[in-house]
Write a protein that holds these residues in place. Structure first.
Motif, PDB file in Angstrom:
ATOM      1  N   LYS A 136      43.618  23.746  51.595  1.00  0.00           N
ATOM      2  CA  LYS A 136      44.515  24.348  50.554  1.00  0.00           C
ATOM      3  C   LYS A 136      44.131  25.611  50.159  1.00  0.00           C
ATOM      4  O   LYS A 136      44.947  26.467  49.873  1.00  0.00           O
ATOM      5  CB  LYS A 136      44.361  23.314  49.277  1.00  0.00           C
ATOM      6  N   LYS A 137      42.721  25.768  50.059  1.00  0.00           N
ATOM      7  CA  LYS A 137      42.122  27.311  49.623  1.00  0.00           C
ATOM      8  C   LYS A 137      42.781  28.349  50.608  1.00  0.00           C
ATOM      9  O   LYS A 137      43.438  29.340  50.263  1.00  0.00           O
ATOM     10  CB  LYS A 137      40.806  27.190  49.612  1.00  0.00           C
ATOM     11  N   LYS A 138      42.357  27.920  51.904  1.00  0.00           N
ATOM     12  CA  LYS A 138      43.092  29.022  53.007  1.00  0.00           C
ATOM     13  C   LYS A 138      44.511  28.994  53.209  1.00  0.00           C
ATOM     14  O   LYS A 138      45.194  30.470  53.219  1.00  0.00           O
ATOM     15  CB  LYS A 138      42.533  28.468  54.491  1.00  0.00           C
ATOM     16  N   LEU A 151      46.652  28.829  50.420  1.00  0.00           N
ATOM     17  CA  LEU A 151      46.948  29.538  49.165  1.00  0.00           C
ATOM     18  C   LEU A 151      46.544  30.849  49.342  1.00  0.00           C
ATOM     19  O   LEU A 151      47.457  32.048  48.980  1.00  0.00           O
ATOM     20  CB  LEU A 151      46.423  29.147  47.890  1.00  0.00           C
ATOM     21  N   ALA A 152      45.558  31.503  50.162  1.00  0.00           N
ATOM     22  CA  ALA A 152      45.018  32.660  50.361  1.00  0.00           C
ATOM     23  C   ALA A 152      46.114  33.195  51.272  1.00  0.00           C
ATOM     24  O   ALA A 152      46.449  34.477  50.690  1.00  0.00           O
ATOM     25  CB  ALA A 152      43.673  32.864  51.015  1.00  0.00           C
ATOM     26  N   TYR A 153      46.611  32.779  52.272  1.00  0.00           N
ATOM     27  CA  TYR A 153      47.656  33.528  53.050  1.00  0.00           C
ATOM     28  C   TYR A 153      49.062  33.483  52.124  1.00  0.00           C
ATOM     29  O   TYR A 153      49.765  34.255  52.383  1.00  0.00           O
ATOM     30  CB  TYR A 153      48.011  32.363  54.361  1.00  0.00           C
ATOM     31  N   ALA A 198      49.390  33.768  49.073  1.00  0.00           N
ATOM     32  CA  ALA A 198      49.088  34.736  48.123  1.00  0.00           C
ATOM     33  C   ALA A 198      49.482  36.145  48.870  1.00  0.00           C
ATOM     34  O   ALA A 198      50.058  37.213  48.136  1.00  0.00           O
ATOM     35  CB  ALA A 198      47.813  34.857  47.572  1.00  0.00           C
ATOM     36  N   ARG A 199      49.032  36.246  50.108  1.00  0.00           N
ATOM     37  CA  ARG A 199      49.219  37.588  50.809  1.00  0.00           C
ATOM     38  C   ARG A 199      50.755  37.978  51.076  1.00  0.00           C
ATOM     39  O   ARG A 199      51.139  38.900  50.886  1.00  0.00           O
ATOM     40  CB  ARG A 199      48.388  37.295  52.164  1.00  0.00           C
ATOM     41  N   ASN A 212      48.520  36.719  42.808  1.00  0.00           N
ATOM     42  CA  ASN A 212      47.056  36.501  42.726  1.00  0.00           C
ATOM     43  C   ASN A 212      47.008  34.670  43.057  1.00  0.00           C
ATOM     44  O   ASN A 212      47.699  33.874  42.715  1.00  0.00           O
ATOM     45  CB  ASN A 212      46.914  36.450  41.084  1.00  0.00           C
ATOM     46  N   GLN A 213      46.271  34.500  44.022  1.00  0.00           N
ATOM     47  CA  GLN A 213      46.105  33.059  44.624  1.00  0.00           C
ATOM     48  C   GLN A 213      46.092  32.283  43.546  1.00  0.00           C
ATOM     49  O   GLN A 213      46.490  31.217  43.398  1.00  0.00           O
ATOM     50  CB  GLN A 213      44.690  33.256  45.382  1.00  0.00           C
ATOM     51  N   ASP A 214      45.369  32.502  42.442  1.00  0.00           N
ATOM     52  CA  ASP A 214      44.983  31.489  41.535  1.00  0.00           C
ATOM     53  C   ASP A 214      46.106  31.204  40.677  1.00  0.00           C
ATOM     54  O   ASP A 214      46.379  30.000  39.902  1.00  0.00           O
ATOM     55  CB  ASP A 214      44.043  31.945  40.246  1.00  0.00           C
ATOM     56  N   LEU A 258      49.018  30.301  42.193  1.00  0.00           N
ATOM     57  CA  LEU A 258      49.779  29.660  42.840  1.00  0.00           C
ATOM     58  C   LEU A 258      49.713  27.991  42.835  1.00  0.00           C
ATOM     59  O   LEU A 258      48.692  27.559  42.611  1.00  0.00           O
ATOM     60  CB  LEU A 258      49.903  29.913  44.525  1.00  0.00           C
TER      61      LEU A 258
END
Lengths: 789, 159
Positions: free
Chosen positions: A556-558, A560-562, A564-565, A570-572, A574
């Motif tokens: 999930k972290k990865k 959301l990082a994508y 966000a890009r 901001n990723q947080d 999402l």
């Protein structure tokens, strides 16, 4: 209030379509080109030495044969869950000195099963017949025939004294002082029976030799990794060349926690024949392959008039049969189950495991807990009666619950209880069954006598603990996102029917915020998965789900990082939630409707932009094995003319924390009840003293199991779940598989007492035993009447 | 041993197959014809895992010699429904969570199907009695009995 999208909801059962259409493949369904079929030559004596074995008549017919001469002379234990330091070894792939009727001596492979069978009959064996010992209480006496002279503990030679396979003692506190403090001291003996798992699929294996000297296996196992490690230990093949496939398992109930000896025999044959080998045991062979542990208990306890327990003592003798599979850890587990039931306060335990020339015993659903629960709950029922106390009050006063230490799988596996619904279940269940309306024991008229009984119990959720002890317990999972937004979950954890796959799919879906239908469980193998110890100890959801959850968190972290890009936010900020109509997980920012993208779109974007895969592999060691608690209130009807016992009503409560699969969980409870019913009333595998063989020769017709006519109607079977949350479990969940079975025998036994006023201290409580007890009581009453007249 | 040829209608299609006369129908279906949905649980008629329909009647295929199937209509689990279109009994078994390890399921479903073709509106007791030759060690039967009853209702509504 269930705020989950997948947890606790009904979703399509993983592999369910394959199961209902007959497309699901089990080990016994696998066929590989060029496959030979093998039959195993088995000892017709409970104890013998093979003086001479001549396979040439079979080989001249074209068959491939192996005997003890063709296999490594390595001693091992089929089960690898215990650490090497605590592993007792007395097995060989093929025996030269069979120690039970049915032990594999040789194996023969041919083009068809029939040809293999005919060739097997041509093998000439000369035996020196030895004196067997079939009774555990006799086996332990000096001058009894010896089953094994020497065995190994890890790699150290051990001389076996008086057929004692292993023993365990534990004491805490001052037991004599405890007894002095007591107003009542009660002591009783109990004997449980030697059940057979009767899993529907008999043990089967297909082993394919590979060009590089390795092997591929499809087999009936609860642990693909332990099977792989054992094959390596025995045959010396490097592990990366051994591939054990995950495949559907037709029930197990503990009989495949250990690698089956049939798998090792198949490997040996495959290596010699240089062709794939299939072995599928007949039902009769399967009944000669494994059984549960029968136990003799002596339990003693001290209690004050107000119901406070002051001391507890347990002496246990168990019959392990002719080979150790899980004897030593079971000694510790029985201690743990007993010690975790009630606050005995000052305790003393002695456990002894004894060899006999019988079918090897292995874990069966509950691993000593069914027998222990039966004993403890009927014993406590007697104590309550002696104190003129309601059994529920006695339990409430003494049960080990929230904040206390749980010794499950102990003594090296302990954790603190953080969720407990025992009182809630006792209160609710007693109301639902009409507990206060039950009559006094034996009060009733007519041929049909009804009675209500209570049994409570528990089991672990894995063998996790804060410290590492003598039990290996960790799991692992890989979670990866596909280019269309669907998910693959790759884990070595097996599902033997309990619904672990279904739960894991939901757990991953919940964490990732995708529809549960989008999560696929992969039938992987040892080459593509990290280690999972085994599906046992009711750890599928707790440990297997825990591992998958941790992997999903990383993914999930990865993801959301994508996202966000792509969205340039901001990723947080999402969030993800599933959209059932779109069939996708939607990643969004609250309050900004233009900042939205599906999970599938993110992965597809990453794919075309060469950003890389979104996946994670996690290994997870649970640091607790929290107990799931259950209570069974059962109403039975005893026919005093036939001795038949019929279950009328069941009220079952389960504390499993968050209920991940409510309908499957109810099914587990119903199945556990049916199994507990037959444990109490039907199941045993007695032996023929003359031949040393099973009295029923392994035939299912003489191992009675409940069928659809033997269970109460659905309307009379009520299931409810306690409102609890386990902080250490995935989304608050605990296990369930064994707690559904453990308390049933005690509940039924107590119900029989309530119905006819007779207690039974030996299982199974067959109609013959009931009628004999009724007759004996009538005779005694007549004598008393005569004496007083 | 001399092989014999048998002709049968298998899942609606005519099939010619050579078989040893002493082979069971179960082994013919499972091993020779690779219809592995029909399961071997005991090979002695005690568990029902091998249940198929012969001319609509539920039988333990382990107790039928393959040549006895000559000229008969044999239906196996593979022939009654698929991913696109499930038989109501299959659907209800899924809907009511009547499946755990799955090994007894093909036999149980075939038996239930035979019941509903013979008796479209069975009572609960009639269902319990009819499937009492199919052993299940996992589920305790309650959801399965309910699934058969609801399948009966679903099949009635369709008509």
């Amino acid at each position: 209030m269930n705020a989950f999208s997948a947890i606790g909801k009904r979703t399509p059962k993983v592999f369910g379509l394959a199961q209902v259409t007959g497309r699901e493949q089990y080990s016994s369904d696998i066929s590989v080109p060029g496959m030979l079929h093998a039959r195993i030559l088995r000892s017709p004596h409970p104890h013998a030495k093979v003086i001479n074995i001549d396979t040439s008549p079979a080989e001249s017919s074209g068959a491939v044969c192996i005997t003890f001469k063709d296999v490594p002379q390595v001693k091992f234990n089929l089960r690898l869950v215990s650490t090497p330091e605590t592993t007792y070894k007395d097995w060989k792939v093929l025996s030269r000195e069979p120690v039970y009727y049915g032990e594999p001596i040789a194996a023969v492979a041919a083009e068809t099963e029939e040809e293999a069978q005919r060739a097997m009959k041509l093998v000439e064996v000369e035996y020196q017949v030895l004196q067997p010992i079939l009774d555990a209480s006799e086996a332990i006496k000096p001058d009894s025939p010896t089953v094994h002279e020497e065995i190994l503990l890890k790699d150290k030679q051990l001389t076996v004294e008086n057929n004692i396979a292993c023993k365990l003692e534990f004491a805490d506190g001052d037991i004599e002082a405890g007894y002095k403090e007591a107003d009542l001291v009660l002591e009783r003996k109990y004997r449980s029976s030697r059940r057979y798992h009767a899993q529907l699929e008999t043990k089967s294996v297909v082993c394919k030799p590979e060009p590089d000297g390795g092997v591929t296996l499809w087999s009936t196992t609860q642990t693909i990794h332990n099977s792989r490690i054992l094959i390596h230990d025995v045959f010396g093949i490097p592990m990366h060349k051994i591939n054990v496939k995950k495949i559907a398992l037709g029930g197990s109930f503990g009989s495949s926690i250990h690698t089956n000896i049939t798998a090792l025999i198949a490997v040996a044959l495959a290596l010699k024949a240089k062709k794939p080998i299939r072995i599928s045991l007949t039902r009769e062979e399967d009944m000669h392959d494994h059984s549960s542990f029968s136990m003799l208990f002596r339990i003693k306890a001290g209690v004050k008039n107000d119901g406070t327990l002051t001391a507890g003592e347990l002496e246990m003798l168990m019959d392990v049969g002719s080979h150790q599979i899980q004897a030593y850890p079971l000694l510790g587990c029985v201690f743990g189950w007993w010690a975790s039931f009630y606050r005995w306060r000052n305790i003393r335990y002695t456990g002894k495991a004894v060899y006999t020339n019988k079918v090897p015993s292995c874990a069966m659903r509950g691993y000593g807990n069914p027998q222990t629960s039966w004993m403890v709950e009927t014993f406590m029922d007697e104590i309550a009666e002696a104190l003129h106390m309601d059994p529920i009050e006695l339990k409430k006063k003494n049960y080990i619950g929230l904040g206390e230490v749980f010794w499950g799988q102990g003594p090296s596996v302990k954790s603190v209880i953080r969720s407990c619904g025992v009182e809630e279940m006792l209160n609710k269940g007693s109301t639902m069954i009409g507990w206060t309306r039950r009559h006094r024991p034996g009060e009733g008229e007519g041929v049909l006598r009804r009675g209500i009984g209570l049994g409570r119990g528990f089991h672990t959720s894995s063998a996790g603990a804060p410290l590492s002890g003598s039990v290996i317990d960790y799991s692992g999972a890989t979670v990866k996102l596909n280019e269309d937004g669907t998910v693959d979950v790759v884990t070595a954890l097996m599902d033997q029917g309990g619904g672990a796959y279904h739960a894991i799919a939901k757990i991953v879906a919940e964490e990732l915020g995708v529809p549960a239908e989008n999560v696929g469980m992969v039938q992987a193998d040892t080459q593509t998965t990290v280690y999972d110890v085994c599906t046992h100890a009711s750890r599928g959801i707790y440990a297997g789900g825990g591992a998958a959850l941790n992997a999903a968190v990383e993914v999930k972290k990865k993801l959301l990082a994508y996202a966000a890009r792509i969205l340039e936010v901001n990723q947080d900020a999402l969030k993800i939630k599933p959209d059932p109509e779109l069939g996708q997980g939607i990643i969004y920012v609250e309050g900004f409707p233009n900042k939205r993208i599906t999970v599938g779109e993110v992965v597809a974007h990453a794919w075309t932009k060469n950003w890389g895969s979104i996946a994670a592999t996690v290994s997870y060691r649970p640091t607790a094995g929290p107990p799931h608690f259950t209570t069974f209130f059962v109403e039975v009807e005893v026919d005093i003319e036939t001795g038949m016992v019929t279950p009328i009503r069941v009220v079952a409560g389960a504390d499993v924390g968050t209920v991940v699969n409510p309908d499957l969980a109810a099914g587990q409870i119903q199945g556990g009840f049916a199994m507990g019913l037959s444990m109490t009333l039907l199941e045993d595998t007695p032996y023929n003293d003359r031949t040393g063989d099973l009295a029923n020769r392994g035939m299912l017709v003489d191992y009675k199991l409940p069928a659809s006519l033997d269970v109460p109607p659905l309307d009379n079977f009520q299931v409810f779940f306690a409102d609890t949350y386990e902080p250490t479990g995935p989304f608050g969940a605990k296990g369930l598989g064994e707690g559904t079975y453990n308390p049933v025998a005690g509940a039924i036994c107590n119900a029989i007492y309530n119905a006819i006023g007779i207690r039974f201290y030996e299982l199974p409580i067959t109609p013959e035993r009931i009628l004999a007890a009724l007759k004996e009581r009538r005779a005694r009453k007549q004598e008393e009447a005569i004496a007083t007249s | 041993m001399k092989l014999v040829q048998i002709d049968l209608i298998l899942n609606g299609k005519p099939v010619k197959v050579l078989t040893k006369p002493n082979q069971t129908l179960l082994d013919l279906l499972h091993n020779d014809l690779r219809l592995t949905g029909t399961k071997k649980g005991c090979d002695r008629g005690d568990c029902g895992a091998c249940t198929v329909q012969i001319n609509g009647r539920a039988v333990n295929s382990c107790l039928v010699l393959a040549p006895q199937a000559n000229g008969q209509q044999v239906t196996t689990i593979e022939g009654i429904g698929s991913y696109e279109r499930l038989h109501p009994v299959q659907e209800l078994f899924l809907d009511l969570d009547a499946i755990q390890c799955g090994y007894c399921i093909p036999g149980m479903i075939m038996c239930a199907k035979a019941l509903l073709e013979e008796n479209p509106n069975p009572t609960t007791d009639e269902v319990r009695s009819y499937i009492s030759g199919n052993l299940c060690r996992c589920t305790g039967y309650l959801h399965q009995i309910a699934a058969v009853k609801q399948a009966a209702a679903a099949m009635q509504t369709k008509k």
